[in-house]
Design a protein around this motif. Structure first.
Motif, PDB file in Angstrom:
ATOM      1  N   PHE A  18     -14.117  57.224  34.810  1.00 55.20           N
ATOM      2  CA  PHE A  18     -14.872  58.220  33.334  1.00 55.20           C
ATOM      3  C   PHE A  18     -15.018  58.243  31.769  1.00 55.20           C
ATOM      4  CE2 PHE A  18     -10.732  61.374  33.932  1.00 55.20           C
ATOM      5  CZ  PHE A  18     -10.464  61.086  32.151  1.00 55.20           C
ATOM      6  N   GLY A  19     -13.958  56.921  31.783  1.00 50.20           N
ATOM      7  CA  GLY A  19     -14.220  56.589  30.336  1.00 50.20           C
ATOM      8  C   GLY A  19     -13.394  57.695  29.124  1.00 50.20           C
ATOM      9  N   ASN A  20     -15.033  58.035  27.967  1.00 48.30           N
ATOM     10  CA  ASN A  20     -13.811  59.131  27.329  1.00 48.30           C
ATOM     11  C   ASN A  20     -13.938  60.772  27.252  1.00 48.30           C
ATOM     12  OD1 ASN A  20     -16.574  58.801  26.566  1.00 48.30           O
ATOM     13  ND2 ASN A  20     -16.954  58.512  24.729  1.00 48.30           N
ATOM     14  N   GLY A  21     -14.735  60.931  29.123  1.00 48.85           N
ATOM     15  CA  GLY A  21     -15.143  61.750  29.513  1.00 48.85           C
ATOM     16  C   GLY A  21     -15.857  62.766  29.290  1.00 48.85           C
ATOM     17  N   GLU A  22     -17.648  61.565  28.510  1.00 49.15           N
ATOM     18  CA  GLU A  22     -18.367  62.558  27.746  1.00 49.15           C
ATOM     19  C   GLU A  22     -19.520  63.189  29.052  1.00 49.15           C
ATOM     20  OE1 GLU A  22     -22.459  61.514  24.861  1.00 49.15           O
ATOM     21  OE2 GLU A  22     -20.666  59.868  25.798  1.00 49.15           O
ATOM     22  N   HIS A  23     -19.075  62.553  29.754  1.00 55.29           N
ATOM     23  CA  HIS A  23     -20.179  62.120  30.943  1.00 55.29           C
ATOM     24  C   HIS A  23     -19.687  63.467  32.237  1.00 55.29           C
ATOM     25  CE1 HIS A  23     -21.900  61.467  35.688  1.00 55.29           C
ATOM     26  NE2 HIS A  23     -22.823  61.669  34.375  1.00 55.29           N
ATOM     27  N   LEU A  24     -18.410  63.690  32.806  1.00 54.96           N
ATOM     28  CA  LEU A  24     -17.911  63.958  33.709  1.00 54.96           C
ATOM     29  C   LEU A  24     -17.724  65.516  32.848  1.00 54.96           C
ATOM     30  CD1 LEU A  24     -16.185  64.347  36.011  1.00 54.96           C
ATOM     31  CD2 LEU A  24     -14.515  63.885  35.081  1.00 54.96           C
ATOM     32  N   ALA A  25     -17.420  66.086  31.457  1.00 55.73           N
ATOM     33  CA  ALA A  25     -17.058  66.538  30.827  1.00 55.73           C
ATOM     34  C   ALA A  25     -19.186  67.561  31.079  1.00 55.73           C
ATOM     35  CB  ALA A  25     -17.105  67.139  29.792  1.00 55.73           C
ATOM     36  N   ALA A  26     -19.642  66.942  30.800  1.00 53.81           N
ATOM     37  CA  ALA A  26     -21.556  67.274  30.740  1.00 53.81           C
ATOM     38  C   ALA A  26     -21.567  68.108  32.190  1.00 53.81           C
ATOM     39  CB  ALA A  26     -22.816  66.556  30.221  1.00 53.81           C
ATOM     40  N   LEU A  27     -21.332  66.823  33.163  1.00 54.96           N
ATOM     41  CA  LEU A  27     -21.632  67.290  34.217  1.00 54.96           C
ATOM     42  C   LEU A  27     -20.973  68.996  34.622  1.00 54.96           C
ATOM     43  CD1 LEU A  27     -22.986  65.453  36.991  1.00 54.96           C
ATOM     44  CD2 LEU A  27     -20.738  64.891  38.003  1.00 54.96           C
ATOM     45  N   ALA A  28     -19.338  68.800  34.931  1.00 59.27           N
ATOM     46  CA  ALA A  28     -19.020  70.003  35.069  1.00 59.27           C
ATOM     47  C   ALA A  28     -20.051  71.434  34.275  1.00 59.27           C
ATOM     48  CB  ALA A  28     -17.685  69.738  34.124  1.00 59.27           C
ATOM     49  N   THR A  29     -20.122  71.314  33.104  1.00 58.93           N
ATOM     50  CA  THR A  29     -20.610  72.637  32.792  1.00 58.93           C
ATOM     51  C   THR A  29     -21.942  72.890  32.850  1.00 58.93           C
ATOM     52  OG1 THR A  29     -19.487  71.557  30.543  1.00 58.93           O
ATOM     53  CG2 THR A  29     -21.592  73.502  30.266  1.00 58.93           C
ATOM     54  N   HIS A  30     -22.922  72.077  33.585  1.00 53.46           N
ATOM     55  CA  HIS A  30     -24.127  72.167  33.902  1.00 53.46           C
ATOM     56  C   HIS A  30     -23.613  72.129  35.993  1.00 53.46           C
ATOM     57  CE1 HIS A  30     -25.888  69.888  30.715  1.00 53.46           C
ATOM     58  NE2 HIS A  30     -26.749  70.798  31.390  1.00 53.46           N
ATOM     59  N   ARG A  31     -22.572  72.001  36.724  1.00 52.06           N
ATOM     60  CA  ARG A  31     -21.962  72.677  37.776  1.00 52.06           C
ATOM     61  C   ARG A  31     -20.846  73.137  38.380  1.00 52.06           C
ATOM     62  NH1 ARG A  31     -23.326  67.156  41.121  1.00 52.06           N
ATOM     63  NH2 ARG A  31     -25.555  66.963  40.702  1.00 52.06           N
ATOM     64  N   PRO A  32     -20.608  74.790  36.923  1.00 48.24           N
ATOM     65  CA  PRO A  32     -19.807  75.479  37.095  1.00 48.24           C
ATOM     66  C   PRO A  32     -19.092  75.919  38.705  1.00 48.24           C
ATOM     67  CG  PRO A  32     -21.631  76.715  35.939  1.00 48.24           C
ATOM     68  CD  PRO A  32     -22.454  75.386  36.652  1.00 48.24           C
ATOM     69  N   ASP A  33     -19.921  75.530  39.964  1.00 50.63           N
ATOM     70  CA  ASP A  33     -19.404  76.302  41.195  1.00 50.63           C
ATOM     71  C   ASP A  33     -19.052  75.075  41.616  1.00 50.63           C
ATOM     72  OD1 ASP A  33     -22.028  74.726  41.051  1.00 50.63           O
ATOM     73  OD2 ASP A  33     -23.015  76.290  42.543  1.00 50.63           O
ATOM     74  N   TRP A  34     -19.051  73.894  41.286  1.00 46.31           N
ATOM     75  CA  TRP A  34     -18.062  72.457  41.625  1.00 46.31           C
ATOM     76  C   TRP A  34     -17.018  72.281  41.160  1.00 46.31           C
ATOM     77  CZ3 TRP A  34     -21.141  68.501  44.217  1.00 46.31           C
ATOM     78  CH2 TRP A  34     -22.331  68.843  45.295  1.00 46.31           C
ATOM     79  N   GLY A  35     -16.231  71.507  42.020  1.00 40.31           N
ATOM     80  CA  GLY A  35     -14.574  70.766  41.606  1.00 40.31           C
ATOM     81  C   GLY A  35     -14.897  69.568  41.269  1.00 40.31           C
ATOM     82  N   CYS A  36     -14.769  69.230  40.420  1.00 37.68           N
ATOM     83  CA  CYS A  36     -15.125  67.921  39.283  1.00 37.68           C
ATOM     84  C   CYS A  36     -13.999  67.399  39.246  1.00 37.68           C
ATOM     85  CB  CYS A  36     -16.223  68.077  38.152  1.00 37.68           C
ATOM     86  SG  CYS A  36     -18.086  69.181  38.228  1.00 37.68           S
ATOM     87  N   ILE A  37     -14.037  66.074  40.237  1.00 34.22           N
ATOM     88  CA  ILE A  37     -12.409  65.574  39.414  1.00 34.22           C
ATOM     89  C   ILE A  37     -13.038  64.166  38.981  1.00 34.22           C
ATOM     90  CG2 ILE A  37     -10.499  63.975  40.993  1.00 34.22           C
ATOM     91  CD1 ILE A  37     -11.404  66.661  43.274  1.00 34.22           C
ATOM     92  N   GLY A  38     -11.989  63.472  38.540  1.00 38.01           N
ATOM     93  CA  GLY A  38     -12.206  62.875  37.602  1.00 38.01           C
ATOM     94  C   GLY A  38     -11.457  61.553  37.243  1.00 38.01           C
ATOM     95  N   ALA A  39     -10.865  60.468  37.592  1.00 35.58           N
ATOM     96  CA  ALA A  39     -10.128  59.034  37.407  1.00 35.58           C
ATOM     97  C   ALA A  39      -9.799  58.412  36.534  1.00 35.58           C
ATOM     98  CB  ALA A  39     -10.177  58.268  39.209  1.00 35.58           C
ATOM     99  N   GLU A  40      -9.582  58.031  35.818  1.00 27.60           N
ATOM    100  CA  GLU A  40      -9.132  57.137  34.403  1.00 27.60           C
ATOM    101  C   GLU A  40      -8.184  56.740  34.584  1.00 27.60           C
ATOM    102  OE1 GLU A  40     -10.413  54.389  32.386  1.00 27.60           O
ATOM    103  OE2 GLU A  40     -11.389  55.446  32.523  1.00 27.60           O
ATOM    104  N   VAL A  41      -7.660  55.107  34.238  1.00 27.40           N
ATOM    105  CA  VAL A  41      -6.317  54.870  33.890  1.00 27.40           C
ATOM    106  C   VAL A  41      -6.345  54.566  32.267  1.00 27.40           C
ATOM    107  CG1 VAL A  41      -6.503  52.774  36.087  1.00 27.40           C
ATOM    108  CG2 VAL A  41      -7.695  52.429  33.819  1.00 27.40           C
ATOM    109  N   HIS A  42      -6.839  54.408  31.011  1.00 22.97           N
ATOM    110  CA  HIS A  42      -6.597  54.186  30.176  1.00 22.97           C
ATOM    111  C   HIS A  42      -6.452  55.779  29.491  1.00 22.97           C
ATOM    112  CE1 HIS A  42      -7.802  50.052  30.807  1.00 22.97           C
ATOM    113  NE2 HIS A  42      -8.891  50.480  30.987  1.00 22.97           N
ATOM    114  N   ALA A  43      -5.433  55.906  28.815  1.00 23.18           N
ATOM    115  CA  ALA A  43      -4.921  56.705  27.748  1.00 23.18           C
ATOM    116  C   ALA A  43      -5.954  57.910  27.045  1.00 23.18           C
ATOM    117  CB  ALA A  43      -3.338  56.980  27.576  1.00 23.18           C
ATOM    118  N   PRO A  44      -6.413  57.174  25.740  1.00 24.23           N
ATOM    119  CA  PRO A  44      -7.463  57.148  25.323  1.00 24.23           C
ATOM    120  C   PRO A  44      -8.526  58.260  26.126  1.00 24.23           C
ATOM    121  CG  PRO A  44      -6.527  54.868  24.663  1.00 24.23           C
ATOM    122  CD  PRO A  44      -6.397  55.297  25.569  1.00 24.23           C
TER     123      PRO A  44
END
Length: 244
Positions: free
Chosen positions: A78-104
């Protein structure tokens, strides 16, 4: 809630891909390199203070954080999480899981979640392939992979994430009717993705001609994609459904 509205192909086919793209390799996929990168003080603090609240422990057997009452979506890398955070906001009834190896990137997403008080996101911080192999069949309603590392040099291309063995794993994890959405701005990688996924049992290309699709409604224009546009890189979108 419906996924996205997807139409037919609007982009011409590009160069044929070599048969090697379709060969299954049993070597474990290592599609990333842990780079040192720069992490801000705020991101480091977020990892220490907030990650335990949102983290899925990939070393333990799968337990649904939402007890099976929400459709599950997974974004890999998910990189910096920009897309995943927006997606979670637009789909509050979904469970949104993100996978990322890079700590920043994980730290940046945690800061976004804190700012918006978002609680329908969970994070896998580590090698997602090992974790995915432990998950039960037909678990996910949607899998999203956007702009994975293209490994453009020929000798590096064995590191690419989208290979036959990994595609079979993704197919196994999708529910019937579930969606696999991908995007890349590397033409050669786009053609490899298309060749591999079109040949994957259980996956059906949403485009009736087996080609590319318009960007799905849920994909926002991220900083990474805007940079690519400035450099003149076209973006290739693919979408597949899990057959019955």
């Amino acid at each position: 809630m419906p996924l996205s509205s997807l139409g037919g192909s609007t982009r011409p086919a590009i160069m044929p891909v070599m048969e090697e793209a379709l060969k299954t390799s049993y070597r474990p996929i290592r599609s990333f390199v842990l780079r040192q990168g720069r992490i801000t003080v705020a991101q480091a603090r977020a990892l220490d203070e907030y990650l335990p609240r949102w983290q899925i422990d990939s070393r333990t057997p799968w337990q649904d954080p939402w007890k099976g009452v929400r459709p599950l979506l997974l974004e890999i890398g998910f990189g910096n999480g920009e897309h995943l955070a927006a997606l979670a906001t637009h789909r509050p009834d979904w469970g949104c899981i993100g996978a990322e190896v890079h700590a920043p990137g994980v730290g940046a997403l945690l800061l976004r979640l804190m700012e918006t008080n978002t609680d329908n996101v969970r994070i896998v911080h580590g090698d997602v392939v090992t974790w995915l192999n432990t998950l039960p069949d037909a678990l996910l309603h949607c899998i999203i992979i956007q702009f994975p590392d293209p490994w453009p040099k020929k000798r590096q291309q064995k590191r690419r994430m989208i290979q036959a063995e990994f595609a079979l794993l993704l197919s196994r994890l999708l529910q019937p009717g579930g969606a696999l959405q991908l995007a890349t701005d590397w033409a050669h990688y786009a053609e490899q993705m298309r060749a591999v996924l079109n040949a994957t049992p259980g996956l059906e290309n949403v485009d009736p001609d087996g080609g590319y699709v318009p960007p799905p409604d849920n994909r926002i224009l991220t900083r990474f994609e805007r940079r690519g546009q400035r450099l003149g890189h076209p973006v290739f979108d693919l979408c597949y459904r899990r057959g019955p």
